[in-house]
Structures are given as structure tokens and as C-alpha cells.
Design an enzyme around this catalytic site. Structure first.
Site, mmCIF file in Angstrom:
data_model
loop_
_atom_site.group_PDB
_atom_site.id
_atom_site.type_symbol
_atom_site.label_atom_id
_atom_site.label_comp_id
_atom_site.label_asym_id
_atom_site.label_seq_id
_atom_site.Cartn_x
_atom_site.Cartn_y
_atom_site.Cartn_z
ATOM 1 N N ARG A 123 -7.246 -0.221 -7.029
ATOM 2 C CA ARG A 123 -7.516 0.818 -6.025
ATOM 3 C C ARG A 123 -7.716 2.139 -6.775
ATOM 4 N NH1 ARG A 123 -4.221 1.085 -0.575
ATOM 5 N NH2 ARG A 123 -6.163 2.109 0.030
ATOM 6 N N ASN A 140 -5.558 12.478 0.715
ATOM 7 C CA ASN A 140 -4.690 11.625 1.535
ATOM 8 C C ASN A 140 -5.575 10.830 2.500
ATOM 9 O OD1 ASN A 140 -2.037 10.699 2.224
ATOM 10 N ND2 ASN A 140 -2.216 11.811 4.149
ATOM 11 N N LYS A 141 -4.944 10.002 3.277
ATOM 12 C CA LYS A 141 -5.655 9.107 4.195
ATOM 13 C C LYS A 141 -6.710 9.839 5.005
ATOM 14 C CE LYS A 141 -5.289 5.609 4.401
ATOM 15 N NZ LYS A 141 -6.206 4.765 3.588
ATOM 16 N N ASP A 167 -2.018 10.839 -1.910
ATOM 17 C CA ASP A 167 -2.331 9.859 -2.949
ATOM 18 C C ASP A 167 -2.665 10.513 -4.282
ATOM 19 O OD1 ASP A 167 -3.078 8.624 -0.193
ATOM 20 O OD2 ASP A 167 -2.678 6.964 -1.558
ATOM 21 N N ARG A 208 0.878 -1.179 0.000
ATOM 22 C CA ARG A 208 0.000 0.000 0.000
ATOM 23 C C ARG A 208 0.912 1.224 0.000
ATOM 24 N NH1 ARG A 208 2.307 1.915 3.801
ATOM 25 N NH2 ARG A 208 0.712 3.528 3.872
ATOM 26 N N GLY A 209 0.286 2.412 -0.063
ATOM 27 C CA GLY A 209 1.076 3.631 -0.239
ATOM 28 C C GLY A 209 1.180 3.917 -1.729
ATOM 29 N N ALA A 210 0.893 5.162 -2.111
ATOM 30 C CA ALA A 210 0.734 5.488 -3.529
ATOM 31 C C ALA A 210 1.923 5.055 -4.410
ATOM 32 C CB ALA A 210 0.444 6.984 -3.671
ATOM 33 N N GLN A 220 -2.375 2.564 10.059
ATOM 34 C CA GLN A 220 -1.068 2.605 9.379
ATOM 35 C C GLN A 220 -0.040 3.388 10.197
ATOM 36 O OE1 GLN A 220 -3.993 3.066 7.832
ATOM 37 N NE2 GLN A 220 -3.923 2.536 5.673
#
Ligand code: MRU
Length: 363
Positions: free
Chosen positions: A89, A252-253, A242, A52-54, A201
Site C-alpha cells: 500500500r 488521510n482517508k 496516513d 488496515r490503518g497506518a 470504515q
């Protein structure tokens, strides 16, 4: 970065038949590696957030294309694997960027060369990500150095949300790269780590990273950041993203927006660190960013380690109550102090982005 003294990237080739990745769903309780040997494996790893993570999502998808080209390198197969991986995603635009780059690289090449070219291109995407993140770290370091100069030797308190560290990229990270460099340069820093519900996270990954590197940090409940800002205990905030739209809006998150609001109200500088592959020049407003809705299970249940060492999942909500789980939110550009990119730091405006990436100016 190192784990127990051994240098790791988050993704690495195994010959030309497979790639290995660190299984982030097992951290921080276990360090486990997964082998991905097909595009289907890569898609599954992205969807289930093994990776995960862009930037890492993009790198994994690039290897997914390369693995697919080993079986069928036709135009039809190339388009099919592109679309298949793109659907994994929706929010991080690095996925679209990496897949477009792979398709552009292969499209006009002879079919018999495509597998080798794809493998090399995926490796190049990974190598460039490391260089890019290191540059982000160096530019961010100047901000931290200046901020620390006002602290008379006291630790600089930096708040971060989610995980935008080396685990979210191929190495170094975006928001955390300047923090690693500051720590290594002897600048005293302390990081407030938002736990980042519902998937945690921050508590699971950012704290794992910072602890592994010896960076002083404290995990806080997501709701505590505003309180610490009011108390003067946060000097600045740095988060990843992201997708940034051409006008400077930031996806973002989930929870990032509330932190930006609190920072604005308390005059705490709020920086966003990003590689240029995270900029979506085709959108002019964050309102148009697709926001991923994930399963409510992530909210209603939680995994943790028992004293026996077993990791179990437990229900934490009133039985039968439904939940909603948007995975990202959008922070308007006006709440962002500046962007830290591989080309330097700029205001969070269209003009600021174009000053760093003038080749994007339409003539
Ligand atoms: O859902 P995730 O864990 O993939 O979300 C990650 C984030 O929101 C990160 O902050 C973002 O991708 C930047 S990573 C350098």
C-alpha cells in the site's frame, strides 16, 4: 480494547510461527480471526485490508519480515521481503517506517540470530504502538476536557472520519484514544461518525468500536458533516492520518479535506492525531504524497447483511458506468488546528512539529 469482555489487540503472536489478526473485512457482521504464517500472508492481509490503518499496516509488515527471516535470513532475502511488503500500500508512511526499522535492526546481525531478533523487534513495534497511542489519548484528553468545560454539562459533540481507532492501530487508536479516555473519565461526549464511503470504515469499524465501548455516537452520511457544523452541532473534529509531511500537510482517508474545509468555514477546531511514525520528514509538501487508487468495484458495489444473516455484495450503480476511487486526499496544514502526538499538542506547521521533535532539526 475489549470485545464482549475479552481484551484484544489487533495483532498478536501465535508462538513464533505465526501471528493472528482480526479480519476487518468481516466486521461489523462477524468477528473472525485470521492466522498469518508467512510474509505472503501478511502482504495479502495488508493489500486486501484484512488489516488496515497506518500503524497496524506497519506492525503487520514488521511481522511479515520476521516470518520471512525464519526461512531465509540472508541479506538478499531481507532486501527482497522489505521491497515486497513495501509495495502493498503506497500512502501510509508507517509501512516504510516499520520496514526500515526492521531492516536497520537486522542488517548488521549474524544471519543465525536474525529470526529471533526480528520477532522481538516486531513485538517491540507493537508494544510501543500501544504506549504511543495511550499517550496520544492523554494529550488529546486535555483538549476535550477544556472544550467540555464550555458545555455546561451538555455532551461534547466530536466529529471523526474513517477509522482511526484501536482497529487501525495495535490498541487504543489515535483519533479515538482521547474519546475513549474522555468517556472513561465521565466527560459526556457524543461522536458524529462519518460513514466514510466507499469502504465505510466509519459505519462498519468506528461505530463498532464506539458501540462496543459504550460511547454515544451517530453514524452520518459523509455529506452531512458540513450541515451539522453550520447548525452548531459539532464542537470539534479529530481525525487520524496516513502521512504528515514536514510542513504539516495531512494525507488521510478520502473526504477528510472536505471536512477540514467545512470546519474552517464554521470555526470548528480540526485536530489531527498521529504517532511520530506517521511523519514523513523527507517530504516538504503534501503534493508529493503518493495517493492510492483502489478498484472502482469498491465504489460501484456494496456489501451488507440480509435479514437471514447472510452477507452479500450488491451492485449500486448504473450498469456499465465507470468509477474512480482515490483512497486518500491531502488536507493543507493551514486547515488543521493542531497535531495531537505522543509528545504533546503542537500547531500544524513545520515549527510546530519541530518543537515536539527537536532531534529532527537539521544542524
Ligand atoms: O484505507 P485505510 O482504512 O487503511 O485508511 C485508514 C485511515 O485513513 C486512517 O484514518 C489512518 O490510517 C489513521 S489510523 C490511526
Amino acid at each position: 480494547m475489549k470485545i464482549n469482555g475479552t481484551p484484544y489487540r489487533t495483532i498478536w503472536p501465535e508462538g513464533e510461527d505465526a501471528v493472528s489478526v482480526i479480519d476487518q473485512t468481516r466486521l461489523p457482521h462477524a468477528f473472525a480471526v485470521q492466522r498469518l504464517s508467512s510474509a505472503e500472508d501478511c502482504a495479502h492481509a495488508i493489500k486486501t485490508m484484512v488489516v488496515r490503518g497506518a500503524p497496524l499496516i506497519g506492525a503487520t509488515a514488521a511481522y511479515g519480515v520476521a516470518l520471512a527471516m525464519r526461512g531465509d535470513a540472508s541479506d538478499t532475502a531481507l532486501d527482497a521481503v522489505h521491497d515486497f511488503l513495501l509495495a502493498t500500500r503506497p500512502t501510509a508512511v508507517n509501512l516504510r517506517w516499520a520496514l526500515a526499522r526492521m531492516r536497520d535492526r537486522l542488517r548488521n546481525q549474524p544471519q543465525e540470530m536474525r529470526a529471533a531478533l526480528a520477532w522481538a523487534e516486531a513485538a517491540a513495534i507493537c508494544d510501543e504502538d500501544v504506549v504511543t497511542c495511550r499517550a496520544i489519548g492523554e494529550h488529546g484528553l486535555t483538549i476535550l476536557r477544556d472544550a467540555a468545560a464550555n458545555k455546561n454539562g451538555a455532551p461534547l459533540n466530536v466529529l471523526t472520519h474513517c477509522n482511526a481507532g484501536w482497529l487501525a492501530t495495535v490498541d487504543w487508536g489515535t483519533a479515538l484514544a482521547p474519546l475513549y479516555m474522555a468517556h472513561d473519565a465521565g466527560i459526556p461526549i457524543h461522536v458524529w461518525v462519518d460513514e466514510t464511503r466507499p469502504r465505510n470504515q466509519g459505519a462498519s469499524l468506528t461505530a463498532y468500536e464506539l458501540g462496543g465501548h459504550g460511547v454515544p455516537h451517530t453514524i452520518i452520511a459523509d455529506n452531512a458533516g458540513g450541515h451539522y457544523m453550520q447548525a452548531g452541532a459539532v464542537d470539534l473534529a479529530i481525525v487520524g492520518t496516513d502521512r504528515v509531511t514536514a510542513n504539516g500537510d495531512v494525507a488521510n482517508k478520502i473526504g477528510t479535506y472536505l471536512k477540514a474545509l467545512a470546519a474552517h468555514d464554521n470555526n470548528v477546531p480540526f485536530y489531527v492525531a498521529l504517532p511520530s511514525s506517521t511523519i514523513d520528514w523527507s517530504l516538504s509538501s503534501g503534493r508529493d504524497i503518493p495517493i492510492e487508487e483502489r478498484s472502482a468495484e469498491e465504489l460501484l458495489k456494496m456489501a451488507g447483511r440480509l435479514p437471514s444473516g447472510d452477507v452479500v455484495t450488491v451492485e449500486i450503480a448504473a450498469p456499465g458506468s465507470p468509477g474512480a476511487n482515490p483512497a486518500f486526499d491531502v488536507t493543507p496544514a493551514r486547515l488543521v488546528t493542531g497535531f495531537i502526538t505522543e509528545r504533546g499538542v503542537a500547531p500544524a506547521t513545520e515549527a510546530g512539529l519541530l518543537s515536539l521533535f527537536p532531534e529532527r532539526k537539521s544542524s
